[in-house]
Write a protein that holds these residues in place. Sequence first.
Motif, PDB file in Angstrom:
ATOM      1  N   GLU A  89     -35.677 -12.039 -10.270  1.00 36.30           N
ATOM      2  CA  GLU A  89     -36.560 -11.827 -11.426  1.00 36.30           C
ATOM      3  C   GLU A  89     -36.994 -13.166 -12.024  1.00 36.30           C
ATOM      4  O   GLU A  89     -38.168 -13.347 -12.380  1.00 36.30           O
ATOM      5  N   ALA A  90     -36.080 -14.120 -12.108  1.00 37.93           N
ATOM      6  CA  ALA A  90     -36.403 -15.445 -12.650  1.00 37.93           C
ATOM      7  C   ALA A  90     -37.417 -16.178 -11.777  1.00 37.93           C
ATOM      8  O   ALA A  90     -38.091 -17.095 -12.250  1.00 37.93           O
ATOM      9  N   ARG A  91     -37.546 -15.744 -10.538  1.00 40.10           N
ATOM     10  CA  ARG A  91     -38.496 -16.360  -9.616  1.00 40.10           C
ATOM     11  C   ARG A  91     -39.760 -15.527  -9.452  1.00 40.10           C
ATOM     12  O   ARG A  91     -40.541 -15.751  -8.534  1.00 40.10           O
ATOM     13  N   GLY A  92     -39.949 -14.568 -10.333  1.00 32.78           N
ATOM     14  CA  GLY A  92     -41.210 -13.855 -10.409  1.00 32.78           C
ATOM     15  C   GLY A  92     -41.311 -12.540  -9.689  1.00 32.78           C
ATOM     16  O   GLY A  92     -42.382 -11.916  -9.703  1.00 32.78           O
ATOM     17  N   LEU A  93     -40.240 -12.051  -9.072  1.00 30.75           N
ATOM     18  CA  LEU A  93     -40.351 -10.749  -8.423  1.00 30.75           C
ATOM     19  C   LEU A  93     -40.347  -9.643  -9.478  1.00 30.75           C
ATOM     20  O   LEU A  93     -39.626  -9.734 -10.473  1.00 30.75           O
ATOM     21  N   PRO A  94     -41.145  -8.613  -9.261  1.00 28.80           N
ATOM     22  CA  PRO A  94     -41.286  -7.555 -10.273  1.00 28.80           C
ATOM     23  C   PRO A  94     -40.086  -6.609 -10.308  1.00 28.80           C
ATOM     24  O   PRO A  94     -39.277  -6.546  -9.371  1.00 28.80           O
ATOM     25  N   ALA A  95     -40.031  -5.848 -11.374  1.00 26.96           N
ATOM     26  CA  ALA A  95     -38.952  -4.873 -11.568  1.00 26.96           C
ATOM     27  C   ALA A  95     -38.901  -3.840 -10.448  1.00 26.96           C
ATOM     28  O   ALA A  95     -37.833  -3.303 -10.165  1.00 26.96           O
ATOM     29  N   THR A  96     -40.033  -3.561  -9.806  1.00 29.79           N
ATOM     30  CA  THR A  96     -40.021  -2.595  -8.697  1.00 29.79           C
ATOM     31  C   THR A  96     -39.157  -3.092  -7.539  1.00 29.79           C
ATOM     32  O   THR A  96     -38.668  -2.284  -6.749  1.00 29.79           O
ATOM     33  N   VAL A  97     -38.956  -4.393  -7.458  1.00 29.50           N
ATOM     34  CA  VAL A  97     -38.042  -4.968  -6.455  1.00 29.50           C
ATOM     35  C   VAL A  97     -36.657  -5.181  -7.057  1.00 29.50           C
ATOM     36  O   VAL A  97     -35.647  -4.836  -6.448  1.00 29.50           O
ATOM     37  N   GLU A 146     -28.583   8.479 -14.424  1.00 30.40           N
ATOM     38  CA  GLU A 146     -29.739   9.338 -14.125  1.00 30.40           C
ATOM     39  C   GLU A 146     -30.902   9.079 -15.075  1.00 30.40           C
ATOM     40  O   GLU A 146     -32.066   9.225 -14.682  1.00 30.40           O
ATOM     41  N   ALA A 147     -30.598   8.688 -16.305  1.00 34.34           N
ATOM     42  CA  ALA A 147     -31.647   8.445 -17.303  1.00 34.34           C
ATOM     43  C   ALA A 147     -32.372   7.120 -17.078  1.00 34.34           C
ATOM     44  O   ALA A 147     -33.454   6.918 -17.625  1.00 34.34           O
ATOM     45  N   HIS A 148     -31.809   6.250 -16.289  1.00 37.54           N
ATOM     46  CA  HIS A 148     -32.450   4.952 -16.054  1.00 37.54           C
ATOM     47  C   HIS A 148     -33.689   5.156 -15.190  1.00 37.54           C
ATOM     48  O   HIS A 148     -33.647   5.850 -14.175  1.00 37.54           O
ATOM     49  N   PRO A 149     -34.823   4.560 -15.561  1.00 38.42           N
ATOM     50  CA  PRO A 149     -36.058   4.777 -14.806  1.00 38.42           C
ATOM     51  C   PRO A 149     -35.999   4.314 -13.344  1.00 38.42           C
ATOM     52  O   PRO A 149     -36.749   4.792 -12.525  1.00 38.42           O
ATOM     53  N   GLY A 150     -35.099   3.420 -13.005  1.00 36.29           N
ATOM     54  CA  GLY A 150     -35.007   2.941 -11.627  1.00 36.29           C
ATOM     55  C   GLY A 150     -33.945   3.620 -10.793  1.00 36.29           C
ATOM     56  O   GLY A 150     -33.698   3.222  -9.649  1.00 36.29           O
ATOM     57  N   SER A 151     -33.321   4.656 -11.326  1.00 36.91           N
ATOM     58  CA  SER A 151     -32.175   5.245 -10.626  1.00 36.91           C
ATOM     59  C   SER A 151     -32.547   5.898  -9.290  1.00 36.91           C
ATOM     60  O   SER A 151     -31.783   5.804  -8.330  1.00 36.91           O
ATOM     61  N   ALA A 152     -33.705   6.531  -9.207  1.00 39.61           N
ATOM     62  CA  ALA A 152     -34.075   7.203  -7.946  1.00 39.61           C
ATOM     63  C   ALA A 152     -34.226   6.192  -6.809  1.00 39.61           C
ATOM     64  O   ALA A 152     -33.712   6.421  -5.700  1.00 39.61           O
ATOM     65  N   ASP A 153     -34.890   5.069  -7.066  1.00 40.25           N
ATOM     66  CA  ASP A 153     -35.012   4.039  -6.028  1.00 40.25           C
ATOM     67  C   ASP A 153     -33.656   3.421  -5.704  1.00 40.25           C
ATOM     68  O   ASP A 153     -33.387   3.064  -4.550  1.00 40.25           O
ATOM     69  N   ALA A 154     -32.801   3.285  -6.698  1.00 38.19           N
ATOM     70  CA  ALA A 154     -31.470   2.730  -6.457  1.00 38.19           C
ATOM     71  C   ALA A 154     -30.654   3.639  -5.551  1.00 38.19           C
ATOM     72  O   ALA A 154     -29.902   3.164  -4.694  1.00 38.19           O
ATOM     73  N   VAL A 155     -30.793   4.943  -5.708  1.00 33.09           N
ATOM     74  CA  VAL A 155     -30.090   5.888  -4.837  1.00 33.09           C
ATOM     75  C   VAL A 155     -30.595   5.741  -3.404  1.00 33.09           C
ATOM     76  O   VAL A 155     -29.808   5.711  -2.452  1.00 33.09           O
ATOM     77  N   VAL A 156     -31.905   5.646  -3.235  1.00 35.77           N
ATOM     78  CA  VAL A 156     -32.459   5.442  -1.886  1.00 35.77           C
ATOM     79  C   VAL A 156     -31.920   4.139  -1.300  1.00 35.77           C
ATOM     80  O   VAL A 156     -31.483   4.098  -0.141  1.00 35.77           O
ATOM     81  N   LEU A 157     -31.930   3.078  -2.090  1.00 32.77           N
ATOM     82  CA  LEU A 157     -31.421   1.797  -1.617  1.00 32.77           C
ATOM     83  C   LEU A 157     -29.955   1.907  -1.220  1.00 32.77           C
ATOM     84  O   LEU A 157     -29.536   1.388  -0.181  1.00 32.77           O
ATOM     85  N   ARG A 158     -29.186   2.612  -1.993  1.00 35.74           N
ATOM     86  CA  ARG A 158     -27.755   2.770  -1.675  1.00 35.74           C
ATOM     87  C   ARG A 158     -27.571   3.520  -0.359  1.00 35.74           C
ATOM     88  O   ARG A 158     -26.687   3.191   0.435  1.00 35.74           O
ATOM     89  N   GLU A 159     -28.397   4.524  -0.116  1.00 35.10           N
ATOM     90  CA  GLU A 159     -28.324   5.249   1.161  1.00 35.10           C
ATOM     91  C   GLU A 159     -28.681   4.327   2.324  1.00 35.10           C
ATOM     92  O   GLU A 159     -28.043   4.372   3.382  1.00 35.10           O
ATOM     93  N   LEU A 160     -29.685   3.467   2.131  1.00 35.40           N
ATOM     94  CA  LEU A 160     -30.072   2.494   3.156  1.00 35.40           C
ATOM     95  C   LEU A 160     -28.956   1.482   3.377  1.00 35.40           C
ATOM     96  O   LEU A 160     -28.719   1.047   4.511  1.00 35.40           O
TER      97      LEU A 160
END
Length: 186
Positions: A89-97, A146-160
């Motif tokens: 994040e400090a190097r400019g990558l967005p929250a989606t990453v 579950e309430a965190h807006p990034g939780s769904a992507d985090a679950v996918v990442l964890r499965e990967l």
Amino acid sequence: MPDTNVSIVTQLSDLFDAYGARDYGEHCTQYEHMAQCGWWADQRGCKEPLVLAAFLHDIGHLIAEDQALPERDRWGYRFHDSLGADWLEARGLPATVTNPIRLHVQAKRYLVATRPGYADGLSAASRATLAQQGGPYDAAACRQFEAHPGSADAVVLRELDELGKSDDFELPPITVWLERLRRFVV
């Protein structure tokens, strides 16, 4: 610690050159693990930010090595998720990453708590780090995750993350991943 005035691609290349061949209890190196996770994200049709998150999700281990942080052990660095996300994040990558990276340890704790049998499929290293990371979430922590807006992507990442641990996997050189990141940050 790499200089923040140097491009993120150069800094990542340096980190992988120095520490990417290490392993943290899996049957593959850090580079192999991270590249496999990115490959699986591609195979599953994930959008580019999540593919890059999958590739970079454990960069905090390499940063911790580079900074010689205390609390590193044979499993890596306990706080690699937040360290890596903050660094990127400090190097400019967005929250989606960065958000899926920041939450992927929490996602493991969540999945162990909410999916019967999930813990049985974890590698030995993932089971060991689960204990270090605080174990399965309780019901209140699950609701908060579950309430965190990034939780769904985090679950996918964890499965990967669990898929990317093969010791016999044909991988492209790191330059392929770094070029992809270069195109993304331009």
